[in-house]
Motif scaffolding. Structure first.
Motif, short mmCIF file in Angstrom:
data_model
loop_
_atom_site.label_atom_id
_atom_site.label_comp_id
_atom_site.label_asym_id
_atom_site.label_seq_id
_atom_site.Cartn_x
_atom_site.Cartn_y
_atom_site.Cartn_z
N UNK A 126 0.85 -1.19 0.00
CA UNK A 126 0.00 0.00 0.00
C UNK A 126 0.88 1.24 0.00
N UNK A 127 0.71 2.07 -1.03
CA UNK A 127 1.50 3.31 -1.11
C UNK A 127 1.30 4.17 0.14
N UNK A 128 0.06 4.19 0.66
CA UNK A 128 -0.25 5.03 1.82
C UNK A 128 0.55 4.63 3.05
N UNK A 131 11.22 14.01 10.21
CA UNK A 131 11.15 15.46 10.35
C UNK A 131 11.56 16.23 9.10
N UNK A 132 12.31 15.60 8.19
CA UNK A 132 12.79 16.32 7.00
C UNK A 132 11.79 16.30 5.85
N UNK A 133 10.73 15.47 5.96
CA UNK A 133 9.78 15.29 4.86
C UNK A 133 8.57 16.21 5.02
N UNK A 134 8.28 16.97 3.97
CA UNK A 134 7.10 17.83 3.95
C UNK A 134 5.94 17.16 3.26
N UNK A 135 6.18 16.56 2.10
CA UNK A 135 5.16 15.84 1.35
C UNK A 135 5.79 14.64 0.66
N UNK A 136 4.99 13.61 0.39
CA UNK A 136 5.52 12.44 -0.31
C UNK A 136 4.40 11.74 -1.06
N UNK A 137 4.73 11.23 -2.22
CA UNK A 137 3.81 10.42 -3.01
C UNK A 137 4.56 9.19 -3.50
N UNK A 138 4.03 8.01 -3.22
CA UNK A 138 4.67 6.77 -3.64
C UNK A 138 3.92 6.17 -4.83
N UNK A 139 4.66 5.77 -5.84
CA UNK A 139 4.11 5.24 -7.07
C UNK A 139 4.75 3.90 -7.40
N UNK A 177 -6.68 19.16 -1.69
CA UNK A 177 -5.36 18.77 -1.17
C UNK A 177 -4.99 17.32 -1.41
N UNK A 178 -5.64 16.67 -2.37
CA UNK A 178 -5.23 15.32 -2.75
C UNK A 178 -4.14 15.42 -3.80
N UNK A 179 -3.11 14.61 -3.66
CA UNK A 179 -2.01 14.65 -4.61
C UNK A 179 -2.42 14.00 -5.93
#
Length: 495
Positions: A383-385, A395-403, A463-465
């Protein structure tokens, strides 16, 4: 409000608008959006809400697809409205709400003398289109009233109290959450809908205190931002009794409730289905992605790719219906102009949500991911989520999307597209740190085989990627400059 609605209704009638027509609303989060909607619905006119943050091409697509005859806008969005007028397949009339009473153009369509019923179309809402072109969901008057009823009838503490609640909803009026669920939930209970122009972390607690809101709505990203905003971290209005929303990451869920002593009630819902699920029964399992249990008016079963029931505790797609006798009661009326897709979604008498979930022995449902966001690697479903939530804990991550990235040996491999808080850290060392962060917390095969640092990710108005917009249509993501190959680090862990 009723006086103003009647006034708009009279203007529509005098200008020849009536049953069966659709009008588009480009008004943003404003009182007028709701008043015009209700006035139009009284006459059997359907409304097509537009996202002011959409691109010109997106608005053109919706106006063409919906065959809207009128576009109502305001001074804030009139330039955008004018810019698309000459690019439409058919001409459309445009009027500014500030000049509505004086310059509403006459309809070109003959009025149909038809009585408005519960089956009449009230709204045409377009899905966010996170994986392709948006689909127009036809919503009836019955759907919208049942949607509000599902809010007021939800179990304690969620159910709205008659004449006692004030609901602060920062989500956009063109979205099902604010525009229908909350609107009709408040109307049916005599309560107040409070809506800011848009979400603001700096104004959040100030607005809630000034308005004496008792309930607020949220998305996962809102809770994340609020926890990061230290300026107002100690403010907690006494009027609040709960937050209602979806998608909060479990670690943040626990942190927020510990800090503010305000319960965050996770919800499941979708545009196609009028009823919501709420994780309101204790224990609420806030350390998980629990989203509630089946309702008396919403039957649920979990199936595999062949629509066969899966054992308790096994991942599968969630199917829903009202009942065996009336499976579609209260659900959306169909996808506009696409009967085949509508019937396919309802195959076997159940609506296929596209959500991958797990149901435990107590009938509690846990969200895993959208079915389309499942990455298939060497026979394992990932699951990408789950990976995204794990990475967001760093702490260094602001946004992420896994594909899913193509892989000659393993079918697919995990590709993580990451926005860092500090762009200067976009290097191989940071990529390896983030890889280890996931590798040490999840099964080895779930760690990202590829990492790509990006400055920003495309998002919808809610706000959905938009994962399908990260790369060009025919672009090979593995050929993007700067992509980092970490596959050699994915070694099976030994005990």
């Amino acid at each position: 409000a009723a006086t103003k609605i009647k006034s708009y209704e009279n203007y529509f009638s005098q200008s020849g608008y009536g049953y069966g027509e659709r009008i588009a609303l480009l008004l943003g989060n404003s009182v007028e959006h709701y008043l015009v909607k209700l006035a139009a619905n009284n006459l059997g006119i359907s409304v097509v809400p537009l996202n002011p943050d959409s691109s010109k091409s997106e608005i053109i697509y919706i106006l063409n697809d919906s065959n809207s005859v009128l576009l109502i806008t305001n001074k804030n969005h009139s330039q955008l409205a004018s810019s698309v007028k000459d690019k439409l397949e058919t001409s459309i009339l445009i009027v500014n709400i500030e000049e509505f009473s004086k310059s509403l153009p006459a309809s070109k369509t003959p009025i149909q003398k038809v009585v408005v019923t519960h089956n009449s179309e009230a709204s045409l809402l377009y899905t966010s289109g996170t994986t392709g072109k948006p689909k127009g969901c036809i919503l009836s008057h019955e759907y919208e009233l049942m949607c509000g009823d599902s809010y007021r009838s939800a179990g304690p503490p969620v159910g709205l109290k008659v004449n006692q609640d004030r609901v602060y909803n920062p989500l956009p009026s063109f979205h099902i959450n604010a525009g229908i669920l909350t609107l009709f939930g408040c109307i049916l209970t005599g309560n107040c809908l409070i809506q800011p122009a848009r979400f603001s972390s700096n104004n959040w607690w100030i607005d809630i205190k000034e308005t004496q809101a008792t309930v607020f709505h949220y998305l996962g990203v809102i809770i994340s931002v609020l926890l990061q905003n230290e300026k107002t971290s100690d403010i907690k209005p006494n009027s609040l009794r709960l937050g209602l929303g979806a998608g909060v990451e479990p670690t943040l869920h626990q942190s927020f409730e510990k800090k503010y002593k305000i319960p965050l009630i996770e919800v499941w819902g979708m545009t196609e289905m009028c009823r919501i699920l709420t994780a309101n029964e204790e224990p609420r399992m806030i350390h998980t992605r629990a989203m509630g249990k089946p309702r008396l008016d919403l039957e649920i079963k979990i199936v595999d790719d062949n629509d066969k029931d899966v054992p308790i505790g096994t991942e599968g797609e969630m199917l829903v219906r009202y009942s065996a006798e009336s499976p579609r009661k209260g659900a959306f009326s169909g996808y506009l102009g696409n009967e085949n897709e509508t019937e396919n979604a309802w195959r076997g008498g159940w609506f296929h949500t596209g959500d991958t979930v797990v149901m435990d022995s107590r009938n509690i449902l846990y969200f895993v991911d959208r079915k389309k966001n499942i990455i298939r690697r060497s026979g394992e479903n990932i699951a990408a989520a789950e990976i995204e939530n794990c990475m967001m804990e760093h702490s260094s991550v602001l946004e992420v999307a896994c594909l899913a990235a193509p892989d000659d040996i393993r079918e697919e491999e995990v590709l993580a597209c990451i926005v860092l808080r500090k762009n200067k850290l976009s290097n191989h060392k940071t990529a390896k740190t983030l890889f280890n962060h996931v590798y040490n917390r999840l099964a080895y095969f779930k760690a990202p085989g590829w990492i790509l640092f990006v400055e920003k990710l495309p998002i919808t108005g809610t706000q959905k990627i938009l994962k399908h917009n990260i790369f060009e249509k025919n672009e090979n993501p593995l050929e993007r400059p700067g992509i980092i190959d970490l596959r050699k680090l994915k070694i099976r862990k030994t005990i």
